[in-house]
Design a protein around this motif. Structure first.
Motif, PDB file in Angstrom:
ATOM      1  N   ASP A  14       0.867  -1.186   0.000  1.00 18.28           N
ATOM      2  CA  ASP A  14       0.000   0.000   0.000  1.00 18.28           C
ATOM      3  C   ASP A  14       0.904   1.238   0.000  1.00 18.28           C
ATOM      4  N   LEU A  15       1.196   1.709  -1.210  1.00 22.38           N
ATOM      5  CA  LEU A  15       2.176   2.778  -1.353  1.00 22.38           C
ATOM      6  C   LEU A  15       1.709   4.073  -0.696  1.00 22.38           C
ATOM      7  N   ALA A  16       0.396   4.298  -0.737  1.00 24.07           N
ATOM      8  CA  ALA A  16      -0.122   5.516  -0.099  1.00 24.07           C
ATOM      9  C   ALA A  16       0.187   5.493   1.397  1.00 24.07           C
ATOM     10  N   SER A  17       0.097   4.316   2.005  1.00 27.91           N
ATOM     11  CA  SER A  17       0.391   4.243   3.447  1.00 27.91           C
ATOM     12  C   SER A  17       1.879   4.479   3.712  1.00 27.91           C
ATOM     13  N   VAL A  18       2.715   4.115   2.757  1.00 23.79           N
ATOM     14  CA  VAL A  18       4.155   4.384   2.900  1.00 23.79           C
ATOM     15  C   VAL A  18       4.410   5.889   2.822  1.00 23.79           C
ATOM     16  N   GLU A  19       3.755   6.531   1.853  1.00 24.12           N
ATOM     17  CA  GLU A  19       3.927   7.985   1.706  1.00 24.12           C
ATOM     18  C   GLU A  19       3.476   8.715   2.966  1.00 24.12           C
ATOM     19  N   ALA A  20       2.370   8.223   3.545  1.00 24.00           N
ATOM     20  CA  ALA A  20       1.869   8.861   4.774  1.00 24.00           C
ATOM     21  C   ALA A  20       2.864   8.669   5.913  1.00 24.00           C
ATOM     22  N   ALA A  21       3.432   7.453   6.014  1.00 27.76           N
ATOM     23  CA  ALA A  21       4.412   7.194   7.073  1.00 27.76           C
ATOM     24  C   ALA A  21       5.663   8.036   6.868  1.00 27.76           C
ATOM     25  N   ALA A  22       6.067   8.178   5.594  1.00 27.63           N
ATOM     26  CA  ALA A  22       7.247   8.994   5.308  1.00 27.63           C
ATOM     27  C   ALA A  22       6.984  10.455   5.663  1.00 27.63           C
ATOM     28  N   ASP A  23       5.785  10.914   5.408  1.00 23.60           N
ATOM     29  CA  ASP A  23       5.445  12.289   5.779  1.00 23.60           C
ATOM     30  C   ASP A  23       5.486  12.454   7.295  1.00 23.60           C
ATOM     31  N   ALA A  24       5.014  11.435   8.001  1.00 23.50           N
ATOM     32  CA  ALA A  24       5.048  11.505   9.464  1.00 23.50           C
ATOM     33  C   ALA A  24       6.487  11.558   9.960  1.00 23.50           C
ATOM     34  N   ALA A  25       7.383  10.841   9.257  1.00 22.46           N
ATOM     35  CA  ALA A  25       8.798  10.850   9.657  1.00 22.46           C
ATOM     36  C   ALA A  25       9.466  12.181   9.297  1.00 22.46           C
ATOM     37  N   GLY A  26       8.964  12.827   8.258  1.00 21.18           N
ATOM     38  CA  GLY A  26       9.481  14.138   7.866  1.00 21.18           C
ATOM     39  C   GLY A  26      10.962  14.089   7.516  1.00 21.18           C
ATOM     40  N   GLN A  27      11.703  15.080   8.013  1.00 14.72           N
ATOM     41  CA  GLN A  27      13.125  15.191   7.694  1.00 14.72           C
ATOM     42  C   GLN A  27      13.965  14.119   8.368  1.00 14.72           C
ATOM     43  N   ASP A  28      13.314  13.323   9.243  1.00 11.44           N
ATOM     44  CA  ASP A  28      14.074  12.364  10.046  1.00 11.44           C
ATOM     45  C   ASP A  28      14.104  10.972   9.406  1.00 11.44           C
ATOM     46  N   LEU A  29      13.629  10.852   8.170  1.00 10.40           N
ATOM     47  CA  LEU A  29      13.520   9.512   7.560  1.00 10.40           C
ATOM     48  C   LEU A  29      14.892   8.924   7.229  1.00 10.40           C
ATOM     49  N   ALA A  30      15.247   7.848   7.941  1.00  7.68           N
ATOM     50  CA  ALA A  30      16.537   7.180   7.712  1.00  7.68           C
ATOM     51  C   ALA A  30      16.415   6.039   6.721  1.00  7.68           C
ATOM     52  N   GLY A  31      15.305   5.300   6.791  1.00  6.62           N
ATOM     53  CA  GLY A  31      15.195   4.153   5.895  1.00  6.62           C
ATOM     54  C   GLY A  31      13.849   3.474   5.966  1.00  6.62           C
ATOM     55  N   ILE A  32      13.648   2.567   5.031  1.00  7.95           N
ATOM     56  CA  ILE A  32      12.443   1.724   4.977  1.00  7.95           C
ATOM     57  C   ILE A  32      12.922   0.284   4.966  1.00  7.95           C
ATOM     58  N   ILE A  33      12.394  -0.530   5.874  1.00  7.01           N
ATOM     59  CA  ILE A  33      12.721  -1.955   5.850  1.00  7.01           C
ATOM     60  C   ILE A  33      11.490  -2.731   5.417  1.00  7.01           C
ATOM     61  N   VAL A  34      11.709  -3.674   4.506  1.00  2.00           N
ATOM     62  CA  VAL A  34      10.573  -4.379   3.908  1.00  2.00           C
ATOM     63  C   VAL A  34      10.987  -5.811   3.587  1.00  2.00           C
ATOM     64  N   THR A  35      10.094  -6.760   3.845  1.00  3.73           N
ATOM     65  CA  THR A  35      10.386  -8.149   3.513  1.00  3.73           C
ATOM     66  C   THR A  35      10.236  -8.376   2.012  1.00  3.73           C
ATOM     67  N   ALA A  36      10.884  -9.443   1.529  1.00  6.61           N
ATOM     68  CA  ALA A  36      10.914  -9.698   0.088  1.00  6.61           C
ATOM     69  C   ALA A  36       9.517  -9.948  -0.469  1.00  6.61           C
ATOM     70  N   PHE A  37       8.678 -10.619   0.296  1.00  8.96           N
ATOM     71  CA  PHE A  37       7.248 -10.687  -0.011  1.00  8.96           C
ATOM     72  C   PHE A  37       6.529 -10.638   1.327  1.00  8.96           C
ATOM     73  N   ARG A  38       5.195 -10.540   1.294  1.00  4.63           N
ATOM     74  CA  ARG A  38       4.490 -10.450   2.560  1.00  4.63           C
ATOM     75  C   ARG A  38       4.337 -11.855   3.132  1.00  4.63           C
ATOM     76  N   HIS A  39       5.139 -12.163   4.147  1.00  9.92           N
ATOM     77  CA  HIS A  39       5.063 -13.485   4.761  1.00  9.92           C
ATOM     78  C   HIS A  39       4.809 -13.344   6.261  1.00  9.92           C
TER      79      HIS A  39
END
Lengths: 389, 389
Positions: free
Chosen positions: A153-178
């Protein structure tokens, strides 16, 4: 006993202790033999006690294992990984998958000087307080600077990134949803590309948690087929075909940060698991393991679907065919799954009622036929249950 | 390369890669042989490639290593630890020393429902963000709920406990003071007893970090000689004589909390390191390793002191004789230590200029004599340095 292996959480009559294993089979402590569809929860990808891997391990063991520093095999292994993994410019080794995921997060923070990490709801990244699925002993601060999104859900990622603002260090994600106990999902290519673009735009690190899937879906990293290359990857499980090893690989831009983070462990330069990993990587290539697992998995999937239909049972199969998850409709308490697995175990197949399973290259068509016969016994047991339709 | 093994941090001419090891000796990648006084930074306690341990490991490897659950050897090993370690009513196994220390802290928090942990300034408890000595990638929240005290200073512990107030979950303390680059200190018995009394009074868990010292100072746990029994202990290093294993042992009162905390790793039920650990524990007892190491260490200490005196060099030796630390007076930048170690390495002894070292049971009097000759070469090199007195 580790929690998920506690007798109380196993299906009735399930073995808790194992005496030995060979190829695609495992024997419990009472001497019963099973076609092994858990493969040690993922590490065994070629088959238990693969002769080539064990010979390489024995050759190194005759020289030495845990020394005052690494053996030359570490250089060979790092070079092989850098050759093999599409995004990798360097590699560093550890023991646990959690060592690798935690190291990636720490490196992302060191590289960016920022703190916020985006983590998908329900994703499993290991068993430390920052990521464990169980809250016992965890403080709120252990989860500080984490922002949640929904997988695919890319929109939810964008929202989370906005919440992180200037402090965004990284995104961790599994290879598939398991995630545990829900149907598995392949990554939507647009989702994966969107994460890459967002990280590029924001100067954050894209971390692929390839601990569970790594080397089973694509030899160059699980997202290579999508054309999306992470900045950091965490590997473990299948890397050493059962020998304890984990690895972080990264892009050149992260090398300095990785060198600044204090990553170490008493056995991290042990040479035997590195020799085993080198042999495993070679065998993965020469034996074309990824397509082999996919083909076996497809036969299993189709056979299970056919038999479930014949019994009129609502079986849901999800995830890559080589890493299948079986869930039953209307089975929130796993009563059906546990009864199915217990009957299948009696018939010689070791399956799991709520965790994804793992095929290995030592499985053959006869093993899959055994599993399908065992599954048939499982479906028959479900039909015979009180209240079954 | 892990930071502390980076070529830039090694003395001049020091080997970075190792080809093999046997007993008390290690060979570098160029084929040079050294009496090994690092013993892989602690894991090797009987000697490299101990025949009894390797035979036990090979027997288990012929059956299987990483399986779907533990092999029966886990029960034997847990029972042996519970028999051997004075305070232990149960044991659980992991891979890294840091897994064990982190697990102890998490169990203490789960058991008490509190958050605060007292940690000694400068003590090393592992390489995760909550405890790493290097700040890269660490956030302030990773260190939340920690209160500092000074080793062997009970008043500072009482003050830290007061700061923690009702939230005191536990105190974690190393078996002796083996902080990096400062003289080592034995625990003051009154300090150890005071920690025990404070934890009893406040309903907090006393956690002994016995990762580095465990099985080298006392077979029943390093504080048994002081008559002080912790609630939880973290072990790793020497437990498997070089095979990757760690253990948490605990009192009965902590068993439920340990079962509630999610402790797991892909290779934590690997059977080969458990078989190796069982053989190591047996050998530690039958070969009376602890007194043997102490006696060898005493010969080394006296020989070094005598030679340093003869050269008029201010050498400080600290810590248990079997885990010696060598520091030179007026050597804040370790220029003397590095020159000493480089010369000793040329003469066939692998020493460390700033970290405590480790004897093993495979060392004999001839090895100690070789080390003393090499040290003499080291002292001579210091005498010859520009500016030497």
């Amino acid at each position: 006993m580790w929690g998920h292996l506690h007798a109380a959480r196993l299906p009735d009559g399930y073995p808790q202790f194992f005496a030995r294993a060979e190829g695609g089979h495992v024997w419990d402590a009472d001497g019963r033999r099973y076609v092994d569809l858990m493969c040690a929860w993922g590490p065994v990808v070629l088959g238990h006690r693969d002769p080539m891997v064990e010979a390489a391990a024995a050759r190194q063991a005759a020289l030495g294992d845990t020394l005052n520093g690494p053996a030359p095999v570490m250089v060979d292994l790092a070079e092989r990984l850098v050759d093999r993994i599409a995004h990798a410019d360097w590699a560093i080794f550890a023991k646990n998958g959690t060592d690798a995921t935690t190291g990636c997060v720490t490196i992302a923070r060191a590289a960016t000087g920022r703190r916020a990490i985006l983590v998908a709801e329900g994703s499993y990244h290991g068993a430390l307080p920052w990521c464990t699925p169980v809250p016992a002993g965890v403080t709120p601060e252990d989860r500080a600077h984490q922002h949640r999104f929904r997988y695919n859900d890319l929109a939810s990622v964008e929202a989370a990134a906005d919440a992180a603002g200037q402090d965004l260090a990284g995104i961790i994600v599994t290879a598939f949803r398991h995630d545990n106990v829900v149907d598995q999902e392949s990554p939507d290519p647009a989702f994966a590309r969107g994460l890459r673009a967002l990280c590029d735009r924001r100067g954050a690190a894209l971390i692929l948690d390839d601990v569970r899937a790594g080397f089973r879906l694509h030899p160059a990293g699980s997202w290579e087929g999508l054309g999306v290359r992470p900045d950091l990857s965490a590997f473990s499980k299948a890397l050493g075909n059962g020998h304890a090893i984990a690895a972080i690989t990264g892009r050149e831009a992260l090398r300095d940060a990785a060198a600044r983070v204090f990553l170490t462990g008493s056995f991290w330069c042990a040479a035997v698991p590195m020799a085993a990993a080198l042999a495993t990587l070679d065998a993965l290539a020469t034996r074309a393991v990824v397509p082999r697992l996919a083909a076996l998995g497809q036969v299993l999937r189709e056979g299970l679907a056919e038999r479930a239909r014949a019994f009129g049972i609502g079986l849901r199969q999800s995830g890559p065919p080589s890493m299948p998850l079986l869930l039953f409709d209307g089975d929130a308490d796993f009563r059906l799954g546990r009864a199915f697995c217990a009957a299948a175990a009696q018939a010689g197949a070791y399956l799991h009622p709520r965790h994804n399973m793992f095929l290995c290259a030592a499985h053959d068509e006869a093993d899959i036929a055994t599993v399908l016969d065992a599954a048939e016994a499982g479906f028959r047991a479900l039909r015979a249950m009180p209240g079954a339709g």
